[in-house]
Design a protein around this motif. Sequence first.
Motif, PDB file in Angstrom:
ATOM      1  N   LEU A 140       0.971   4.145  -2.903  1.00  0.00           N
ATOM      2  CA  LEU A 140       0.704   5.519  -2.509  1.00  0.00           C
ATOM      3  C   LEU A 140       1.750   6.471  -3.082  1.00  0.00           C
ATOM      4  O   LEU A 140       1.403   7.547  -3.590  1.00  0.00           O
ATOM      5  CB  LEU A 140       0.678   5.624  -0.982  1.00  0.00           C
ATOM      6  CG  LEU A 140       0.551   7.043  -0.404  1.00  0.00           C
ATOM      7  CD1 LEU A 140      -0.761   7.685  -0.835  1.00  0.00           C
ATOM      8  CD2 LEU A 140       0.658   6.999   1.120  1.00  0.00           C
ATOM      9  N   TYR A 141       3.024   6.101  -3.041  1.00  0.00           N
ATOM     10  CA  TYR A 141       4.071   6.966  -3.592  1.00  0.00           C
ATOM     11  C   TYR A 141       3.847   7.218  -5.077  1.00  0.00           C
ATOM     12  O   TYR A 141       4.035   8.336  -5.572  1.00  0.00           O
ATOM     13  CB  TYR A 141       5.454   6.338  -3.372  1.00  0.00           C
ATOM     14  CG  TYR A 141       5.908   6.305  -1.933  1.00  0.00           C
ATOM     15  CD1 TYR A 141       5.613   7.344  -1.061  1.00  0.00           C
ATOM     16  CD2 TYR A 141       6.650   5.231  -1.440  1.00  0.00           C
ATOM     17  CE1 TYR A 141       6.036   7.313   0.260  1.00  0.00           C
ATOM     18  CE2 TYR A 141       7.079   5.193  -0.123  1.00  0.00           C
ATOM     19  CZ  TYR A 141       6.763   6.236   0.726  1.00  0.00           C
ATOM     20  OH  TYR A 141       7.190   6.207   2.032  1.00  0.00           O
ATOM     21  N   LEU A 147      -0.276   9.247   5.406  1.00  0.00           N
ATOM     22  CA  LEU A 147      -0.291  10.160   4.256  1.00  0.00           C
ATOM     23  C   LEU A 147      -0.199  11.612   4.715  1.00  0.00           C
ATOM     24  O   LEU A 147       0.637  12.385   4.222  1.00  0.00           O
ATOM     25  CB  LEU A 147      -1.575   9.929   3.452  1.00  0.00           C
ATOM     26  CG  LEU A 147      -1.998  11.031   2.469  1.00  0.00           C
ATOM     27  CD1 LEU A 147      -0.982  11.159   1.347  1.00  0.00           C
ATOM     28  CD2 LEU A 147      -3.397  10.734   1.913  1.00  0.00           C
ATOM     29  N   ASP A 182       0.827  -1.205   0.000  1.00  0.00           N
ATOM     30  CA  ASP A 182       0.000   0.000   0.000  1.00  0.00           C
ATOM     31  C   ASP A 182       0.862   1.256   0.000  1.00  0.00           C
ATOM     32  O   ASP A 182       0.492   2.274  -0.608  1.00  0.00           O
ATOM     33  CB  ASP A 182      -0.921  -0.013   1.222  1.00  0.00           C
ATOM     34  CG  ASP A 182      -1.962  -1.122   1.174  1.00  0.00           C
ATOM     35  OD1 ASP A 182      -2.325  -1.525   0.048  1.00  0.00           O
ATOM     36  OD2 ASP A 182      -2.402  -1.592   2.235  1.00  0.00           O
ATOM     37  N   GLU A 183       2.007   1.205   0.638  1.00  0.00           N
ATOM     38  CA  GLU A 183       2.896   2.365   0.668  1.00  0.00           C
ATOM     39  C   GLU A 183       3.521   2.623  -0.694  1.00  0.00           C
ATOM     40  O   GLU A 183       3.591   3.771  -1.156  1.00  0.00           O
ATOM     41  CB  GLU A 183       3.984   2.157   1.719  1.00  0.00           C
ATOM     42  CG  GLU A 183       4.862   3.376   1.940  1.00  0.00           C
ATOM     43  CD  GLU A 183       5.872   3.177   3.061  1.00  0.00           C
ATOM     44  OE1 GLU A 183       6.828   3.990   3.135  1.00  0.00           O
ATOM     45  OE2 GLU A 183       5.728   2.227   3.854  1.00  0.00           O
ATOM     46  N   CYS A 211      -3.526   4.481   7.731  1.00  0.00           N
ATOM     47  CA  CYS A 211      -2.958   4.777   6.411  1.00  0.00           C
ATOM     48  C   CYS A 211      -3.149   6.252   6.059  1.00  0.00           C
ATOM     49  O   CYS A 211      -2.252   6.887   5.498  1.00  0.00           O
ATOM     50  CB  CYS A 211      -3.607   3.889   5.350  1.00  0.00           C
ATOM     51  SG  CYS A 211      -3.098   2.157   5.428  1.00  0.00           S
ATOM     52  N   GLU A 212      -4.314   6.793   6.391  1.00  0.00           N
ATOM     53  CA  GLU A 212      -4.527   8.216   6.129  1.00  0.00           C
ATOM     54  C   GLU A 212      -3.636   9.084   7.014  1.00  0.00           C
ATOM     55  O   GLU A 212      -3.104  10.107   6.559  1.00  0.00           O
ATOM     56  CB  GLU A 212      -5.994   8.593   6.331  1.00  0.00           C
ATOM     57  CG  GLU A 212      -6.268  10.050   6.017  1.00  0.00           C
ATOM     58  CD  GLU A 212      -7.747  10.411   5.972  1.00  0.00           C
ATOM     59  OE1 GLU A 212      -8.051  11.625   6.015  1.00  0.00           O
ATOM     60  OE2 GLU A 212      -8.586   9.495   5.891  1.00  0.00           O
ATOM     61  N   GLN A 258      -7.177   6.596  -1.546  1.00  0.00           N
ATOM     62  CA  GLN A 258      -6.507   5.566  -0.760  1.00  0.00           C
ATOM     63  C   GLN A 258      -7.505   4.662  -0.049  1.00  0.00           C
ATOM     64  O   GLN A 258      -7.388   3.433  -0.087  1.00  0.00           O
ATOM     65  CB  GLN A 258      -5.576   6.233   0.245  1.00  0.00           C
ATOM     66  CG  GLN A 258      -4.777   5.266   1.098  1.00  0.00           C
ATOM     67  CD  GLN A 258      -3.959   5.998   2.151  1.00  0.00           C
ATOM     68  OE1 GLN A 258      -4.498   6.780   2.931  1.00  0.00           O
ATOM     69  NE2 GLN A 258      -2.672   5.756   2.170  1.00  0.00           N
ATOM     70  N   LEU A 271       1.069   9.747  -5.508  1.00  0.00           N
ATOM     71  CA  LEU A 271       1.452  11.097  -5.120  1.00  0.00           C
ATOM     72  C   LEU A 271       2.261  11.785  -6.211  1.00  0.00           C
ATOM     73  O   LEU A 271       2.002  12.945  -6.551  1.00  0.00           O
ATOM     74  CB  LEU A 271       2.246  11.053  -3.809  1.00  0.00           C
ATOM     75  CG  LEU A 271       1.422  10.750  -2.553  1.00  0.00           C
ATOM     76  CD1 LEU A 271       2.333  10.511  -1.357  1.00  0.00           C
ATOM     77  CD2 LEU A 271       0.443  11.886  -2.259  1.00  0.00           C
ATOM     78  N   VAL A 276      -6.364  12.524  -2.274  1.00  0.00           N
ATOM     79  CA  VAL A 276      -5.599  11.272  -2.286  1.00  0.00           C
ATOM     80  C   VAL A 276      -6.080  10.340  -1.187  1.00  0.00           C
ATOM     81  O   VAL A 276      -6.142   9.118  -1.381  1.00  0.00           O
ATOM     82  CB  VAL A 276      -4.087  11.551  -2.153  1.00  0.00           C
ATOM     83  CG1 VAL A 276      -3.307  10.243  -2.060  1.00  0.00           C
ATOM     84  CG2 VAL A 276      -3.588  12.375  -3.332  1.00  0.00           C
TER      85      VAL A 276
END
Length: 868
Positions: A601-602, A660, A597-598, A656-657, A632, A605, A628
């Motif tokens: 996410l990158y 972020l 998930d990380e 997770c939020e 997510q 972004l 985002v």
Amino acid sequence: MSPPRSLARLQFHAGFTLDDAVGVVGYYARMGISHLYASPILRARRGSTHGYDVVDCNEVNPEIGGEEALRRLVASLREHGMGLIVDIVPNHMGVGSENAWWMDVLRHGRESRYANHFDIDWLAPDPLVRGRLLLPILGAGYDLTLREGHLRLGKRRGEWVLRLYDDYLPLSPETAAALADDAERTHDAKTDEGRARLHALIEKQHYRLAFWKLASDMVNYRRFFDINELAGLRIERTAVFEDTHRTLFRLYAEGLIDGVRCDHVDGLADPRRYCRQLRHRLDRLRTQRPAGAPRDGAYVVVEKILAEDETLRLDWRTDGTTGYEFMDQVSAVLHDEGGEAPLTDLWRRLTGDASDFATQAVNARRQILVDSFETELDRTARALFAAARADVATRDVSQSAIRRVLGELLVHFPVYRTYAGGAGRDAFDEAVFARAVEGALRTIRLEDADLLHLVAGWLGGEAPRSLPPGPVRRARERAIAVFQQATSPVAAKAVEDTAGYRYGRLLSRNEVGVDAARLAIPAETFHAHAAQRQATFPHNLLATATHDHKRGEDLRARLAVLSEVAERWVITVERWRTRHADLRQRADGRMAPSASDEVMLYQMLVGAWPLSLAPNDDDGIERFATRVAAWQRKALREAKRWTRWTSPNEPYEDACEDFLRAMLSGGAAEEIHAFAEYIATPGAANGLAQAVLRLTTPGVPDLYQGTDYWDFSLVDPDNRRPVDFLARSASLERDPSPVEALATWRDGAIKQGVIMRLLCARKGHPELFARGAYRPLEATGPAAGKVLAFVREHRGQKLVVAVGRHLAPWLAGSSAPAIPADRWQGTTLELPPGKWSSLLDIGKRDGGVVPLAELMGELPVAAWLSSK
């Protein structure tokens, strides 16, 4: 005016009505668009933002202005020489109290006129459901809902109804007639006696109420995917076809619409028959159309996901698909296969998951069958069991065994569906089944191997038409139809909405209609697809953005650059992972976010970072983080690993939020912004190349609302945000040349200008773009591999197009997507003989061998038109 030269897609809802569209007709006319392309316009559920939950097929949606507003829009379109294509939904309807047909079924059960309009299994094996309709609409268990008073008697328009929360359900006429005036008091669930009476009354209805989470196990109507509020229609029945299309046919006959886009055609029992029936009916209505409305045939395209080696059947009599396969092809040709190994290695090392995308898809299919489609699996197994029982030679086959092998077939099914009928499977479908059987043989019990082959034969390997009329033949035909309607929703939910959110090697290749296992294709493959399209479906829709896309077209174009700078991206991600380790937190027994998930996410972004957003703009960063974060949370639930829609794991999602937001407010914004800037200009070059290829290769280009500027939208509803048409009209009025617009490229005017010039060229030379032959052109010289070029030709007129690709070594980190002339040093392209004019305002010249720098004029794209 038919077929269309180009379409502009608009999403209609209460916030953007048909009258609002009247105000933008002039803008699209100046852009060169020939037809507006509307989301469904028939009456949908109140507050619908998309229109696919139609509740009344015989009324133009009053929330978007109704039929009078439609007439005003069409009048404006006709004044500008334009037409209207509308999205239609033949597969399903929205259900509930707004749908009169559905309510009639609830009131009268199998005696309702509409009982067979919906695809309901009235003979479900569960005795509590048999002969009734299961309604999985309760927010909790039935007993608790009853005890808490959420079910109660009441009056509506003078008739007794069953109140449920803020809505109502009808009562059968017999039970309603038996109620006394004091029934509300005597059936009050607050008392044991009243609750018993109310329960007894509910048990006499033609429906059974159930907790919504039981739908995947018990529902006895075919749904759209796993959405309980959308019920499948039996459009193969003539009465249903006529009832659902009556208004659409009238609108076509009156000249208000000029064609249709058929949603989810794979959900139908017989797509071929439906498409041919639709074409036949529209053709018969052509002579009734009024003066001023084109009579040369309705435009008909179908939403269909094609596998890499699959083509749309020619005998369906459609103009093609809605273009997801083109979206895949144009994306793949802009990716660099050289990035595959480092990106794959990064993903596997950081996540610890060595599974390829195909394995992820198989695992997702297996999970989806259990989580969402147990009922559909049972329904298909019962149909096959009936086929087995109908034949004395197979009467000893058990339903449990059929269910086992059927599940493995569905798990390994490599396409959305097959199209077998009475004549059995064609060669392509036979190959599909061979692959599915091959996969299933690796995972089934050894004792089931013979049955697997037998089931594959029942599902079209043996033509039902070869059997004598009777129960065996009917059972086989029914089994084939039910199976084929089951494969497409399983594929969509497993591949698009599960595996696509789990496998994050490069998210630009995780899109509707795309096989994420394939990172890139060579130019030769792209050319072959274009030539085939010209030969088979020259009016196929060409899309690069839709209401269903997971990432905006320019976001994907920017992420494609990561395949060119993979080594740098690997180092960057590893550094960020280390730097942000302290921001992760334990939630529900695991670290949040997970490594997968990380990493995803990158990518989002750097891919979605707005061109105008500075890292020290706190308000702007907050707005971006909120967008985002919404993506997510949806992505986490779609992946169905640590959380899901049916059972949200809010501690994990919240953690997770938090990660972020802490990252963006704690200094990481500067680095993320810097990397986004590094890939921004080659990403913009990709975006321009993508737009030019959509507008010049064989087919009809579709311009999704707002994408005439840069499109860095996220998954819906982010990709349906309001469009600033005033800004677009203003920049169109200024109309800088594309070369001039390079200096201010971030505002999107360069993309708009390129699109407008090519759309106007299509308007001025319709036969060239609609009928022109397609032939690849080869550049020569040291940079020949960085250009994709072709020529279109019709009756002596020619169009030459060249787009740069894999330009990161030249553009990464630059201030604009402008290519210095020396980069093309020694690289040339041969223009056919004649006089040539640039469609992008570069100038004029004669044919012959031309330096690429002179053709491109610093732009990453070029289009030159010859005189006849």
